[in-house]
Design a protein around this motif. Structure first.
Motif, PDB file in Angstrom:
ATOM      1  N   ARG A  98       0.879  -1.167   0.000  1.00  0.00           N
ATOM      2  CA  ARG A  98       0.000   0.000   0.000  1.00  0.00           C
ATOM      3  C   ARG A  98       0.914   1.215   0.000  1.00  0.00           C
ATOM      4  O   ARG A  98       1.751   1.377   0.901  1.00  0.00           O
ATOM      5  N   GLU A 100       1.198   5.240   0.251  1.00  0.00           N
ATOM      6  CA  GLU A 100       0.483   6.420   0.734  1.00  0.00           C
ATOM      7  C   GLU A 100       1.378   7.627   0.539  1.00  0.00           C
ATOM      8  O   GLU A 100       2.540   7.617   0.938  1.00  0.00           O
ATOM      9  N   THR A 108      -3.814  13.774   2.326  1.00  0.00           N
ATOM     10  CA  THR A 108      -3.559  12.616   1.484  1.00  0.00           C
ATOM     11  C   THR A 108      -3.601  13.042   0.024  1.00  0.00           C
ATOM     12  O   THR A 108      -4.579  13.624  -0.438  1.00  0.00           O
ATOM     13  N   THR A 111      -3.283   7.305  -2.643  1.00  0.00           N
ATOM     14  CA  THR A 111      -3.230   6.002  -1.993  1.00  0.00           C
ATOM     15  C   THR A 111      -3.356   4.968  -3.102  1.00  0.00           C
ATOM     16  O   THR A 111      -4.243   5.071  -3.952  1.00  0.00           O
TER      17      THR A 111
END
Length: 189
Positions: A98, A100, A108, A111
């Motif tokens: 994952r 990020e 953010t 993602t």
């Protein structure tokens, strides 16, 4: 018991008013700090084994402008003057990793989960690039995959070039300039 101590110095005029020019001390109990990095002249990051803290420092550091704690195991960190990213072991779903990506205010930006292997990962103002010995993946910061290719020769470095469509790739024996072109999709009726 492990304790990490980060010491901030100022050797200018302001620092002369502090004992031994130490303008800040940070203590982290039971945490490991593998890296401290200045992203710009005034912003630095303390990368910890479970996240990151971002500080603005004019003469002395203030409170953190961004703190991100992660629960998953961190595989890699990457950063630029504008972004901080993590590659984490993905505990949900079938993809192994994952990714990020955050701006320096903690928002953010991207993602993404993936099974792609990688040795190196980097981020520029417009895109993220990750690659291993043969494979390159370029992802725009809006999440769209821009380029994916498997080369027949080992890649030592793959870097953005002078324009958004040019890249430099270094192999064992040469440096190659790569120019991406738009390929039109054919449709049949």
């Amino acid at each position: 018991e492990m304790t990490t101590e980060i010491t901030c110095y100022n050797f200018g005029d302001v620092g002369q008013n502090y004992t031994d020019n130490i303008v800040a001390l940070y203590y982290y109990e039971r945490q490991f700090c593998p890296k401290v990095e200045f992203l710009t002249n005034n912003i630095f990051c303390i990368f910890l084994d479970n996240g990151v803290e971002v500080y603005r420092m004019q003469e002395t550091p203030g409170d953190p402008i961004f703190v991100k704690a992660v629960e998953q195991e961190i595989q890699s960190i990457f950063y630029s003057e504008s972004y901080i990213g993590f590659v984490l072991l993905n505990e949900e779903g079938s993809e192994r990793y994952r990714i990020e990506l955050y701006d320096l205010e903690g928002n953010t930006v991207l993602t993404r989960t993936t099974n792609d292997s990688y040795k190196y990962i980097m981020v520029s103002e417009e895109e993220m690039i990750y690659y291993d010995d043969l494979n390159v993946v370029i992802v725009k910061l809006n999440g769209m995959e821009k380029f994916r290719y498997r080369f027949s020769t080992n890649i030592d470095f793959f870097l953005p070039g002078a324009s958004s469509q040019r890249y430099l790739m270094a192999t064992d024996s040469e440096i190659i300039t790569i120019r991406l072109t738009q390929q039109e999709e054919e449709t049949t009726q």
